[in-house]
Design an enzyme around this catalytic site. Structure first.
Site, short mmCIF file in Angstrom:
data_model
loop_
_atom_site.label_atom_id
_atom_site.label_comp_id
_atom_site.label_asym_id
_atom_site.label_seq_id
_atom_site.Cartn_x
_atom_site.Cartn_y
_atom_site.Cartn_z
N TYR A 67 0.83 -1.20 0.00
CA TYR A 67 0.00 0.00 0.00
C TYR A 67 0.87 1.25 0.00
O TYR A 67 2.04 1.22 0.36
CB TYR A 67 -0.98 0.01 1.18
CG TYR A 67 -0.37 0.35 2.52
CD1 TYR A 67 -0.34 1.66 2.98
CD2 TYR A 67 0.16 -0.64 3.33
CE1 TYR A 67 0.21 1.97 4.21
CE2 TYR A 67 0.71 -0.35 4.56
CZ TYR A 67 0.73 0.96 5.00
OH TYR A 67 1.28 1.27 6.22
N CYS A 68 0.24 2.34 -0.44
CA CYS A 68 0.86 3.66 -0.42
C CYS A 68 -0.21 4.65 0.06
O CYS A 68 -1.09 4.26 0.83
CB CYS A 68 1.42 4.03 -1.80
SG CYS A 68 0.16 4.11 -3.09
N GLN A 69 -0.16 5.88 -0.40
CA GLN A 69 -1.16 6.86 0.05
C GLN A 69 -2.54 6.57 -0.54
O GLN A 69 -3.53 6.55 0.17
CB GLN A 69 -0.70 8.27 -0.33
CG GLN A 69 -1.52 9.37 0.31
CD GLN A 69 -1.33 9.43 1.82
OE1 GLN A 69 -0.26 9.17 2.34
NE2 GLN A 69 -2.39 9.76 2.53
N GLY A 71 -2.93 4.07 -3.41
CA GLY A 71 -2.94 2.81 -4.15
C GLY A 71 -2.26 2.87 -5.50
O GLY A 71 -2.07 1.84 -6.14
N ILE A 96 -3.58 3.91 2.17
CA ILE A 96 -3.83 4.26 3.57
C ILE A 96 -5.01 5.23 3.69
O ILE A 96 -5.72 5.24 4.70
CB ILE A 96 -2.55 4.81 4.25
CG1 ILE A 96 -2.70 4.81 5.78
CG2 ILE A 96 -2.18 6.17 3.71
CD1 ILE A 96 -1.43 5.10 6.54
#
Length: 110
Positions: A67-69, A71, A96
């Site tokens: 995951y990142c900020q 997607g 997230i």
């Protein structure tokens, strides 16, 4: 990236996996500056630029959820890993941000 399929999971799917006791690795691909603001509980920090160097660590039987900020970057990492033959990787839908919007906790990184 024709022919590359990216598996996606939702925060609800991870909640189900947790309830079932299904093991998985959760990997945050954001920068260190971004992760200082909070991470998902149990996440490992592997910034996106290090994914090619650490790709062998991410292969195996246990699913890996990136995951990142939002997607987008984690989706790129999933596509890269799939191109390398690592297939048991999943992108967290919404990153997230989606996690927080679904009411799930965010914690301070270790």
């Amino acid at each position: 990236m024709f022919g590359i399929s990216i598996s996606e999971v939702t925060p609800q799917t991870l909640e189900e996996w947790d309830a079932e006791g299904r093991p998985y690795r959760l990997v945050d691909v954001r920068s260190m500056a971004e992760t200082e603001r909070g991470v998902l509980p149990g996440a490992e920090l592997v910034p996106l630029h290090l994914i090619p160097l650490r790709k062998d660590e991410l292969s195996g039987d246990r699913p890996v959820v990136l995951y990142c900020q939002t997607g987008a970057r984690s989706g790129q990492a999933c596509a890269f890993l799939a191109q390398q033959g690592i297939t048991n990787v999943h992108n967290l839908v919404g990153g997230i941000t989606g996690w927080a919007r679904s009411g799930k906790p965010i914690v301070t990184p270790n």
